[in-house]
Design a protein around this motif. Structure first.
Motif, mmCIF file in Angstrom:
data_model
loop_
_atom_site.group_PDB
_atom_site.id
_atom_site.type_symbol
_atom_site.label_atom_id
_atom_site.label_comp_id
_atom_site.label_asym_id
_atom_site.label_seq_id
_atom_site.Cartn_x
_atom_site.Cartn_y
_atom_site.Cartn_z
ATOM 1 N N THR A 1 0.840 -1.194 0.000
ATOM 2 C CA THR A 1 0.000 0.000 0.000
ATOM 3 C C THR A 1 0.876 1.244 0.000
ATOM 4 O O THR A 1 1.907 1.278 0.666
ATOM 5 C CB THR A 1 -0.912 0.025 1.247
ATOM 6 O OG1 THR A 1 -1.717 -1.147 1.251
ATOM 7 C CG2 THR A 1 -1.815 1.234 1.250
ATOM 8 N N TRP B 1 0.950 1.329 -9.945
ATOM 9 C CA TRP B 1 1.970 0.350 -9.557
ATOM 10 C C TRP B 1 2.726 -0.060 -10.808
ATOM 11 O O TRP B 1 2.118 -0.352 -11.841
ATOM 12 C CB TRP B 1 1.325 -0.870 -8.911
ATOM 13 C CG TRP B 1 0.860 -0.579 -7.521
ATOM 14 C CD1 TRP B 1 -0.411 -0.289 -7.129
ATOM 15 C CD2 TRP B 1 1.665 -0.533 -6.346
ATOM 16 N NE1 TRP B 1 -0.440 -0.064 -5.774
ATOM 17 C CE2 TRP B 1 0.816 -0.201 -5.273
ATOM 18 C CE3 TRP B 1 3.030 -0.729 -6.094
ATOM 19 C CZ2 TRP B 1 1.282 -0.073 -3.965
ATOM 20 C CZ3 TRP B 1 3.485 -0.600 -4.798
ATOM 21 C CH2 TRP B 1 2.622 -0.284 -3.752
ATOM 22 N N VAL C 1 -5.196 -4.480 -8.455
ATOM 23 C CA VAL C 1 -4.739 -3.115 -8.220
ATOM 24 C C VAL C 1 -5.970 -2.276 -7.899
ATOM 25 O O VAL C 1 -6.936 -2.276 -8.654
ATOM 26 C CB VAL C 1 -4.025 -2.540 -9.464
ATOM 27 C CG1 VAL C 1 -3.645 -1.089 -9.253
ATOM 28 C CG2 VAL C 1 -2.813 -3.378 -9.819
ATOM 29 N N VAL D 1 -7.235 1.690 -6.445
ATOM 30 C CA VAL D 1 -6.869 3.064 -6.133
ATOM 31 C C VAL D 1 -8.127 3.761 -5.645
ATOM 32 O O VAL D 1 -9.176 3.673 -6.276
ATOM 33 C CB VAL D 1 -6.303 3.797 -7.368
ATOM 34 C CG1 VAL D 1 -5.974 5.240 -7.045
ATOM 35 C CG2 VAL D 1 -5.077 3.081 -7.906
ATOM 36 N N ALA E 1 -3.212 3.665 -2.967
ATOM 37 C CA ALA E 1 -3.120 2.608 -3.982
ATOM 38 C C ALA E 1 -2.678 1.324 -3.298
ATOM 39 O O ALA E 1 -1.729 1.315 -2.513
ATOM 40 C CB ALA E 1 -2.134 2.988 -5.071
ATOM 41 N N CYS F 1 5.516 2.344 -6.585
ATOM 42 C CA CYS F 1 4.266 3.087 -6.540
ATOM 43 C C CYS F 1 4.603 4.456 -7.107
ATOM 44 O O CYS F 1 5.411 5.191 -6.533
ATOM 45 C CB CYS F 1 3.741 3.180 -5.111
ATOM 46 S SG CYS F 1 2.179 4.076 -5.016
#
Length: 96
Positions: free
Chosen positions: A16, A27, A42, A44, A57, A74
Protein backbone atom coordinates in the motif's frame (compact mmCIF):
# COMPACT_ATOMS: atom_id res chain seq x y z
CA UNK A 1 14.92 4.28 0.22
CA UNK A 2 13.17 1.04 -0.75
CA UNK A 3 11.08 -0.90 1.66
CA UNK A 4 12.04 -4.58 1.79
CA UNK A 5 9.66 -7.48 2.28
CA UNK A 6 10.05 -11.23 2.14
CA UNK A 7 7.14 -13.55 1.40
CA UNK A 8 6.63 -17.25 0.79
CA UNK A 9 5.48 -18.70 -2.53
CA UNK A 10 1.79 -19.56 -2.53
CA UNK A 11 0.88 -16.76 -0.11
CA UNK A 12 -0.66 -13.35 -0.81
CA UNK A 13 1.32 -10.09 -0.71
CA UNK A 14 -0.34 -6.70 -0.15
CA UNK A 15 1.51 -3.42 -0.71
CA UNK A 16 0.00 0.00 0.00
CA UNK A 17 1.12 3.55 -0.67
CA UNK A 18 -0.48 6.91 0.03
CA UNK A 19 0.05 10.28 -1.59
CA UNK A 20 -1.47 13.67 -0.83
CA UNK A 21 -2.93 16.01 -3.45
CA UNK A 22 -2.06 13.52 -6.17
CA UNK A 23 -4.56 12.85 -8.94
CA UNK A 24 -3.04 9.52 -10.00
CA UNK A 25 -1.12 6.61 -8.50
CA UNK A 26 0.05 3.53 -10.40
CA UNK A 27 1.97 0.35 -9.56
CA UNK A 28 4.91 -0.36 -11.86
CA UNK A 29 7.27 -3.31 -12.27
CA UNK A 30 9.93 -3.74 -14.98
CA UNK A 31 8.79 -0.48 -16.58
CA UNK A 32 5.20 -1.65 -17.08
CA UNK A 33 2.12 -0.41 -15.25
CA UNK A 34 0.52 -3.33 -13.43
CA UNK A 35 -3.11 -4.09 -14.21
CA UNK A 36 -5.67 -6.45 -12.74
CA UNK A 37 -5.33 -10.05 -13.89
CA UNK A 38 -5.88 -13.54 -12.49
CA UNK A 39 -3.34 -13.10 -9.65
CA UNK A 40 -3.00 -9.33 -9.38
CA UNK A 41 -5.50 -6.83 -7.99
CA UNK A 42 -4.74 -3.12 -8.22
CA UNK A 43 -7.05 -0.71 -6.44
CA UNK A 44 -6.87 3.06 -6.13
CA UNK A 45 -9.17 5.16 -3.99
CA UNK A 46 -9.42 8.88 -3.39
CA UNK A 47 -10.25 9.95 0.14
CA UNK A 48 -10.81 13.28 1.86
CA UNK A 49 -10.01 13.59 5.55
CA UNK A 50 -10.40 16.97 7.26
CA UNK A 51 -10.46 18.76 3.90
CA UNK A 52 -7.23 17.10 2.73
CA UNK A 53 -7.44 14.91 -0.36
CA UNK A 54 -5.21 11.87 -0.59
CA UNK A 55 -5.00 8.81 -2.77
CA UNK A 56 -4.32 5.28 -1.55
CA UNK A 57 -3.12 2.61 -3.98
CA UNK A 58 -3.06 -1.07 -3.04
CA UNK A 59 -1.37 -3.90 -4.92
CA UNK A 60 -2.42 -7.45 -4.02
CA UNK A 61 -0.62 -10.42 -5.58
CA UNK A 62 -2.19 -13.81 -4.88
CA UNK A 63 -0.52 -17.22 -5.17
CA UNK A 64 2.96 -15.69 -5.11
CA UNK A 65 5.67 -17.27 -7.23
CA UNK A 66 9.44 -16.94 -6.87
CA UNK A 67 9.37 -15.11 -10.24
CA UNK A 68 7.34 -12.34 -8.54
CA UNK A 69 10.53 -11.27 -6.72
CA UNK A 70 11.78 -7.85 -7.75
CA UNK A 71 11.32 -4.14 -7.29
CA UNK A 72 7.83 -2.71 -7.37
CA UNK A 73 7.21 1.03 -7.63
CA UNK A 74 4.27 3.09 -6.54
CA UNK A 75 4.36 6.01 -8.96
CA UNK A 76 2.53 9.25 -8.15
CA UNK A 77 1.68 11.72 -10.95
CA UNK A 78 0.50 15.32 -10.72
CA UNK A 79 1.08 18.65 -12.45
CA UNK A 80 4.31 19.11 -10.48
CA UNK A 81 5.86 15.88 -11.79
CA UNK A 82 6.35 12.27 -10.77
CA UNK A 83 7.52 10.65 -7.55
CA UNK A 84 8.24 6.99 -6.83
CA UNK A 85 8.27 4.79 -3.75
CA UNK A 86 9.99 1.45 -4.20
CA UNK A 87 9.43 -1.92 -2.57
CA UNK A 88 12.05 -4.68 -2.90
CA UNK A 89 10.17 -7.98 -2.71
CA UNK A 90 11.78 -11.39 -2.27
CA UNK A 91 9.59 -14.45 -2.69
CA UNK A 92 11.08 -17.62 -1.20
CA UNK A 93 10.03 -21.13 -2.20
CA UNK A 94 7.50 -22.75 0.11
CA UNK A 95 9.01 -25.05 2.71
CA UNK A 96 12.23 -23.05 3.11
Amino acid sequence: MPEDATATAGNTLILTCVAFDTPELAWVRDGAVLMNDTRTLVSVEQLVVQDVMFVRATLEICSLEVADSGTYYCRAFNDSGTANSSFQITVEPAGQ
